[in-house]
Scaffold this motif. Sequence first.
Motif, PDB file in Angstrom:
ATOM      1  N   VAL A 214       0.834  -1.204   0.000  1.00 26.83           N
ATOM      2  CA  VAL A 214       0.000   0.000   0.000  1.00 26.83           C
ATOM      3  C   VAL A 214       0.870   1.256   0.000  1.00 26.83           C
ATOM      4  CG1 VAL A 214      -0.305   0.267   2.512  1.00 26.83           C
ATOM      5  CG2 VAL A 214      -2.112   1.006   0.955  1.00 26.83           C
ATOM      6  N   ARG A 215       2.074   1.158   0.551  1.00 27.30           N
ATOM      7  CA  ARG A 215       2.991   2.311   0.485  1.00 27.30           C
ATOM      8  C   ARG A 215       3.252   2.692  -0.960  1.00 27.30           C
ATOM      9  NH1 ARG A 215       9.269   1.515   0.885  1.00 27.30           N
ATOM     10  NH2 ARG A 215       8.763   0.962  -1.268  1.00 27.30           N
ATOM     11  N   ASN A 216       3.489   1.705  -1.809  1.00 26.22           N
ATOM     12  CA  ASN A 216       3.794   1.990  -3.205  1.00 26.22           C
ATOM     13  C   ASN A 216       2.585   2.546  -3.954  1.00 26.22           C
ATOM     14  OD1 ASN A 216       6.433   1.187  -2.886  1.00 26.22           O
ATOM     15  ND2 ASN A 216       6.032  -0.933  -3.479  1.00 26.22           N
ATOM     16  N   GLN A 217       1.384   2.164  -3.521  1.00 27.33           N
ATOM     17  CA  GLN A 217       0.189   2.757  -4.122  1.00 27.33           C
ATOM     18  C   GLN A 217       0.020   4.205  -3.659  1.00 27.33           C
ATOM     19  OE1 GLN A 217      -3.167  -0.396  -4.200  1.00 27.33           O
ATOM     20  NE2 GLN A 217      -1.462  -1.415  -3.162  1.00 27.33           N
ATOM     21  N   PHE A 218       0.389   4.477  -2.406  1.00 28.35           N
ATOM     22  CA  PHE A 218       0.399   5.862  -1.928  1.00 28.35           C
ATOM     23  C   PHE A 218       1.409   6.690  -2.723  1.00 28.35           C
ATOM     24  CE2 PHE A 218      -1.040   4.487   2.556  1.00 28.35           C
ATOM     25  CZ  PHE A 218      -2.367   4.725   2.252  1.00 28.35           C
ATOM     26  N   LYS A 219       2.552   6.092  -3.041  1.00 37.42           N
ATOM     27  CA  LYS A 219       3.614   6.811  -3.757  1.00 37.42           C
ATOM     28  C   LYS A 219       3.168   7.258  -5.148  1.00 37.42           C
ATOM     29  CE  LYS A 219       7.873   5.373  -4.208  1.00 37.42           C
ATOM     30  NZ  LYS A 219       9.069   4.492  -4.185  1.00 37.42           N
ATOM     31  N   LEU A 220       2.265   6.517  -5.756  1.00 35.91           N
ATOM     32  CA  LEU A 220       1.760   6.920  -7.064  1.00 35.91           C
ATOM     33  C   LEU A 220       1.046   8.267  -6.988  1.00 35.91           C
ATOM     34  CD1 LEU A 220       0.338   3.559  -8.495  1.00 35.91           C
ATOM     35  CD2 LEU A 220       2.391   4.774  -9.257  1.00 35.91           C
ATOM     36  N   VAL A 221       0.409   8.525  -5.853  1.00 39.64           N
ATOM     37  CA  VAL A 221      -0.328   9.782  -5.661  1.00 39.64           C
ATOM     38  C   VAL A 221       0.606  10.977  -5.793  1.00 39.64           C
ATOM     39  CG1 VAL A 221      -1.657  11.144  -3.985  1.00 39.64           C
ATOM     40  CG2 VAL A 221      -2.084   8.683  -4.236  1.00 39.64           C
ATOM     41  N   VAL A 222       1.854  10.813  -5.341  1.00 39.72           N
ATOM     42  CA  VAL A 222       2.833  11.905  -5.388  1.00 39.72           C
ATOM     43  C   VAL A 222       3.895  11.637  -6.455  1.00 39.72           C
ATOM     44  CG1 VAL A 222       2.501  12.804  -3.071  1.00 39.72           C
ATOM     45  CG2 VAL A 222       3.973  10.815  -3.387  1.00 39.72           C
ATOM     46  N   LYS A 223       3.456  10.947  -7.526  1.00 38.21           N
ATOM     47  CA  LYS A 223       4.293  10.721  -8.705  1.00 38.21           C
ATOM     48  C   LYS A 223       5.609  10.024  -8.377  1.00 38.21           C
ATOM     49  CE  LYS A 223       2.316  14.791 -11.002  1.00 38.21           C
ATOM     50  NZ  LYS A 223       2.566  16.061 -11.711  1.00 38.21           N
ATOM     51  N   GLY A 224       5.548   9.099  -7.413  1.00 41.83           N
ATOM     52  CA  GLY A 224       6.710   8.293  -7.070  1.00 41.83           C
ATOM     53  C   GLY A 224       7.696   8.937  -6.131  1.00 41.83           C
ATOM     54  N   ASP A 225       7.377  10.123  -5.616  1.00 42.92           N
ATOM     55  CA  ASP A 225       8.296  10.858  -4.745  1.00 42.92           C
ATOM     56  C   ASP A 225       8.098  10.437  -3.291  1.00 42.92           C
ATOM     57  OD1 ASP A 225       9.906  12.630  -3.423  1.00 42.92           O
ATOM     58  OD2 ASP A 225       8.826  14.439  -4.038  1.00 42.92           O
ATOM     59  N   ASP A 226       9.107   9.844  -2.694  1.00 43.27           N
ATOM     60  CA  ASP A 226       9.012   9.360  -1.316  1.00 43.27           C
ATOM     61  C   ASP A 226       8.671  10.485  -0.341  1.00 43.27           C
ATOM     62  OD1 ASP A 226       9.482   7.289   0.818  1.00 43.27           O
ATOM     63  OD2 ASP A 226      11.086   8.693   1.356  1.00 43.27           O
ATOM     64  N   ALA A 227       9.122  11.689  -0.640  1.00 44.53           N
ATOM     65  CA  ALA A 227       8.861  12.834   0.247  1.00 44.53           C
ATOM     66  C   ALA A 227       7.722  13.712  -0.261  1.00 44.53           C
ATOM     67  CB  ALA A 227      10.139  13.668   0.393  1.00 44.53           C
ATOM     68  N   GLY A 228       6.933  13.175  -1.179  1.00 42.81           N
ATOM     69  CA  GLY A 228       5.910  13.983  -1.832  1.00 42.81           C
ATOM     70  C   GLY A 228       4.817  14.501  -0.914  1.00 42.81           C
ATOM     71  N   PHE A 229       4.559  13.816   0.183  1.00 43.82           N
ATOM     72  CA  PHE A 229       3.499  14.259   1.088  1.00 43.82           C
ATOM     73  C   PHE A 229       3.973  15.312   2.091  1.00 43.82           C
ATOM     74  CE2 PHE A 229       1.707  10.127  -0.222  1.00 43.82           C
ATOM     75  CZ  PHE A 229       0.466  10.572  -0.653  1.00 43.82           C
ATOM     76  N   LYS A 230       5.226  15.703   1.999  1.00 42.27           N
ATOM     77  CA  LYS A 230       5.736  16.764   2.870  1.00 42.27           C
ATOM     78  C   LYS A 230       5.040  18.077   2.569  1.00 42.27           C
ATOM     79  CE  LYS A 230       8.591  18.711   5.827  1.00 42.27           C
ATOM     80  NZ  LYS A 230       8.454  18.442   7.282  1.00 42.27           N
ATOM     81  N   GLU A 231       4.816  18.346   1.300  1.00 41.64           N
ATOM     82  CA  GLU A 231       4.175  19.587   0.879  1.00 41.64           C
ATOM     83  C   GLU A 231       2.739  19.348   0.419  1.00 41.64           C
ATOM     84  OE1 GLU A 231       5.786  22.261   1.448  1.00 41.64           O
ATOM     85  OE2 GLU A 231       7.698  21.284   1.904  1.00 41.64           O
ATOM     86  N   ASN A 232       2.199  18.195   0.754  1.00 38.41           N
ATOM     87  CA  ASN A 232       0.881  17.810   0.269  1.00 38.41           C
ATOM     88  C   ASN A 232      -0.190  17.948   1.350  1.00 38.41           C
ATOM     89  OD1 ASN A 232      -1.354  16.395  -0.936  1.00 38.41           O
ATOM     90  ND2 ASN A 232       0.100  15.373  -2.267  1.00 38.41           N
ATOM     91  N   GLY A 233       0.122  18.691   2.405  1.00 29.76           N
ATOM     92  CA  GLY A 233      -0.844  18.902   3.473  1.00 29.76           C
ATOM     93  C   GLY A 233      -0.809  17.873   4.571  1.00 29.76           C
ATOM     94  N   LEU A 234       0.047  16.841   4.445  1.00 32.91           N
ATOM     95  CA  LEU A 234       0.089  15.784   5.456  1.00 32.91           C
ATOM     96  C   LEU A 234       1.360  15.820   6.290  1.00 32.91           C
ATOM     97  CD1 LEU A 234      -1.418  12.809   3.413  1.00 32.91           C
ATOM     98  CD2 LEU A 234      -2.529  14.192   5.155  1.00 32.91           C
ATOM     99  N   ASP A 235       2.342  16.643   5.891  1.00 30.67           N
ATOM    100  CA  ASP A 235       3.583  16.818   6.647  1.00 30.67           C
ATOM    101  C   ASP A 235       4.270  15.480   6.928  1.00 30.67           C
ATOM    102  OD1 ASP A 235       5.563  18.293   7.911  1.00 30.67           O
ATOM    103  OD2 ASP A 235       4.629  18.096   9.888  1.00 30.67           O
ATOM    104  N   ILE A 236       4.373  14.645   5.899  1.00 32.20           N
ATOM    105  CA  ILE A 236       5.061  13.357   6.010  1.00 32.20           C
ATOM    106  C   ILE A 236       6.321  13.430   5.167  1.00 32.20           C
ATOM    107  CG2 ILE A 236       4.919  10.897   5.458  1.00 32.20           C
ATOM    108  CD1 ILE A 236       1.913  11.089   6.088  1.00 32.20           C
ATOM    109  N   SER A 237       7.457  13.416   5.815  1.00 27.14           N
ATOM    110  CA  SER A 237       8.721  13.639   5.106  1.00 27.14           C
ATOM    111  C   SER A 237       9.196  12.416   4.344  1.00 27.14           C
ATOM    112  CB  SER A 237       9.802  14.080   6.094  1.00 27.14           C
ATOM    113  OG  SER A 237       9.947  13.125   7.127  1.00 27.14           O
ATOM    114  N   SER A 238       8.786  11.215   4.778  1.00 30.90           N
ATOM    115  CA  SER A 238       9.245  10.009   4.094  1.00 30.90           C
ATOM    116  C   SER A 238       8.256   8.868   4.282  1.00 30.90           C
ATOM    117  CB  SER A 238      10.620   9.578   4.613  1.00 30.90           C
ATOM    118  OG  SER A 238      10.997   8.321   4.095  1.00 30.90           O
ATOM    119  N   LEU A 239       7.673   8.417   3.191  1.00 31.57           N
ATOM    120  CA  LEU A 239       6.797   7.248   3.241  1.00 31.57           C
ATOM    121  C   LEU A 239       7.578   6.000   3.624  1.00 31.57           C
ATOM    122  CD1 LEU A 239       4.601   7.662   0.019  1.00 31.57           C
ATOM    123  CD2 LEU A 239       3.781   7.656   2.372  1.00 31.57           C
ATOM    124  N   GLU A 240       8.774   5.877   3.064  1.00 25.81           N
ATOM    125  CA  GLU A 240       9.587   4.695   3.327  1.00 25.81           C
ATOM    126  C   GLU A 240       9.880   4.551   4.812  1.00 25.81           C
ATOM    127  OE1 GLU A 240      13.863   2.718   1.981  1.00 25.81           O
ATOM    128  OE2 GLU A 240      13.062   4.446   0.907  1.00 25.81           O
TER     129      GLU A 240
END
Length: 316
Positions: A214-240
Amino acid sequence: IKLIQNLFRKYTPNELYYKVLYELFKDDLKFSDDPNFKREIGHLKDTIIYNTLYEFQKKGVISLIKMLQRHNGAILADAVGLGKTWTALAVMKYFETKGYNRIILFCPKKLDANWRQYLEGHQSKFEPDRLKYTIRYHTDLQDDRLENHEDTFKIKTYFQGNPKMLVVIDESHNLRNDKSSRYKFLVENILTKNKDVKILQLSATPINNKLVDVRNQFKLVVKGDDAGFKENGLDISSLESIFRTAQRDFRVWQQEDDRKISDFIQKLPQKFFSLTDALIVARTRKMIEDEIGKMKFPEKENTINEYISPENIGNL
């Protein structure tokens, strides 16, 4: 303790309960009260597809739309038989009215007929809604196959460079491996090549083997960027990092003799729940039956085994 005591002095138990609910869902309430959002949802409520849905499906549609608006992605993980296809069609229709003229659906080839029957011109019950989307298969996620269907669908002119695009992936757990060629092709040649991309994923089983699925499916939301949710309103610096910790805790929990799922849940970091709450809609049949008392789903009967012996197998 003093803080809690002060709260109870200030509010009655009922008021405190509503205060907690408001703090949890105030952003959602503000979003729903937005006049533009109300107007757009009003247009959706005039469609046949939306009015065909059950109430729980309509709630799912609204939740998915909000997730896609806020975070550019969502996963619909309702159980089998709860109408994920029709729910997704309503979401797709909403974004079509929002100017997302490129709606690309990726599905397994065996599900082509399931989706093609609702396209404009196929005389389905939703024909007046004029549903438009492009169907491609998971196996098309490579250069030569993506373009082979029709000359008008060239990758650079149709799948890239769009100001607005909605990508829908049915059976998204098939793209759970971020090292696979299909996953990389989707990220590198479609998702990152368009400015505003929203991605809706459908799967009754988003986790097949490990939490990393499911992590990899989340990563698709931010175009494969592990840190994509940092600036996406969720303040998550690393999915991994979050999922590495969660998977480690899961392995430890698995070794316990008297393990309970609640014990594992308590070990998960809060940001794990922030992520799942923000991006997943998942209901079971039991949840729906409890919420809507009059709704009953058929129960599966026991399997009947018929054994054929050499004596009664018949003529070959």
